[in-house]
Design an enzyme around this catalytic site. Structure first.
Site: not given
Ligand code: NAD
Length: 363
Positions: A227, A251
């Site tokens: 994050d 990804d």
């Protein structure tokens, strides 16, 4: 030296951009005294048309017998092309997944580099961009959440869906080694990204990365929570060199990183296994909307060829020559349609073939 290169021209703009990359490779061969021998490999829609399947066993064998494979892109218009009326395992993309699996390509590399001349395409503020950034996202490609067991079952009168995220020590070790090897060829910094405050798989990831790091004393490394990394990529992208991460995090982060550089037509990529072999291709697709018009940007494919020279053949000076020629062509004001400035500044618009020729002239 002589090198065997498998060439997948593919569909859409694929053949157009691969022709330019081969032209650049041939010029490098002549300049530096290498012999590049090419073998054509059919994959994707063109293979369906010719053989009925997106990738034949013969095509896999040819790829396996090559030192590296250079690829354009595959696929067609997913709404109108007859290829997308076929069952999923017979469509163009199934060929690519099968090839990646057959060649055990577990490491995906995507550079995110901001060219001075294309700064305008970067959505970040000038003070954040500074003198530009240059990072490499190293994503694990064959494990984790996308390959774990999954199910959707009814429990207590409602549907419950499960996906599992599994990583073994050996899977983590081989990608971590690759990441540190790549860092040794760059600015010698690795940021390993995980979610070790929550996930067991991330705690194992962190432990193994630390073990691998011990073998690379010259490489500075750090751990970062995913994050925070998503935030840091837009707050201070200049801090990164190699970002090493698992499949799903990679990804998402690789798309974020590529977005901050601007055009899809500039982004190269590589998928590697545990030998020197690699599959090199542009990050974008086959762009059926502009195929056959001679306007596609060949630079992503040309830079993918440069990655092939660097990572599969250890030809760093030759790779540098291509990358510098691309910088020069941009500095000289040449642009394909996708990287034309919005502010109408004075640049020269060129097509696919001309862009390839201009790069060759600057090698
Ligand atoms: P796309 O990347 O092909 O195109 C998106 C947009 O970017 C289009 O407007 C296109 O014109 C433009 N673009 C892409 N590359 C360009 C280049 N080199 N120069 C100039 N403009 C360029 O994505 P899409 O339209 O979503 O997909 C088209 C087809 O490509 C689909 O069949 C998809 O499955 C396939 N695809 C293949 C690969 C691959 O081969 N690895 C990857 C992604 C998509």
């Amino acid at each position: 030296m002589a090198y065997k290169i498998g060439v997948i021209r593919g569909d859409g703009i694929g053949p157009e951009v691969v022709t330019e990359a081969v032209k650049v490779l041939d010029a490098i061969g002549a300049k530096f005294g290498h012999e590049f021998n090419y073998t054509e490999i059919l994959m994707g829609g063109c293979s369906i048309d010719a053989t009925g399947v997106p990738l034949t066993d013969e095509a896999i064998a040819t790829a396996q017998a090559s030192d590296a494979v250079l690829m354009g892109s595959i696929g067609g218009n997913t709404s109108t092309s007859p290829w997308y009326k076929l069952p999923a395992d017979k469509r163009p993309e199934a060929g690519l997944l099968k090839l990646r699996k057959s060649l055990n390509l577990f490491a995906n590399l995507r550079p995110a580099y901001l060219y001075e001349e294309l700064k305008e395409a970067c959505p970040l503020r000038d003070d954040i961009i500074g003198d530009g950034f240059d990072m490499m996202i190293m994503r694990e490609l064959t494990g984790g959440l996308y390959f774990g067991a999954r199910s959707t079952v009814e429990e207590d009168g409602q549907l419950v869906a499960r996906d599992s995220l599994t990583y073994s020590e050996s899977e983590i070790r081989r990608i971590a080694k690759r990441g540190f090897d790549i860092a040794m060829k760059r600015r010698k910094k690795v940021t390993s990204v995980d979610k070790a405050n929550v996930l067991d798989s991330s705690r194992l990831w962190r432990k193994i990365v630390e073990e691998v790091a011990a073998d690379y004393p010259e490489v500075e490394y750090e751990h970062m929570l995913v994050d925070n990394c998503a935030m840091q990529l837009v707050k201070n992208p200049r801090q990164f060199d190699v970002i090493l991460t698992e499949n799903m995090f990679g990804d998402i982060l690789s798309d974020e990183a590529s977005m901050v550089t601007g055009s899809i037509g500039m982004l190269s990529s590589a998928s590697l296994n545990d030998t020197k072999f690699g599959l090199y291709e542009p990050s974008g697709g086959s762009a059926p909307d502009i195929a056959g018009q001679g306007i596609a940007n060949p630079i992503a494919t040309i830079l993918s060829a440069a990655m092939m020279l660097r990572y599969s053949f250890d030809l760093d000076a030759e790779a540098d020559a291509i990358e510098n020629a691309v910088k020069k062509v941009l500095a000289d004001g040449y642009r394909t349609i996708d990287i034309m400035p919005r502010d109408g500044s004075d640049v020269k618009k060129v097509g696919t073939v001309e862009m390839g020729t201009l790069i060759v002239e600057r090698l």
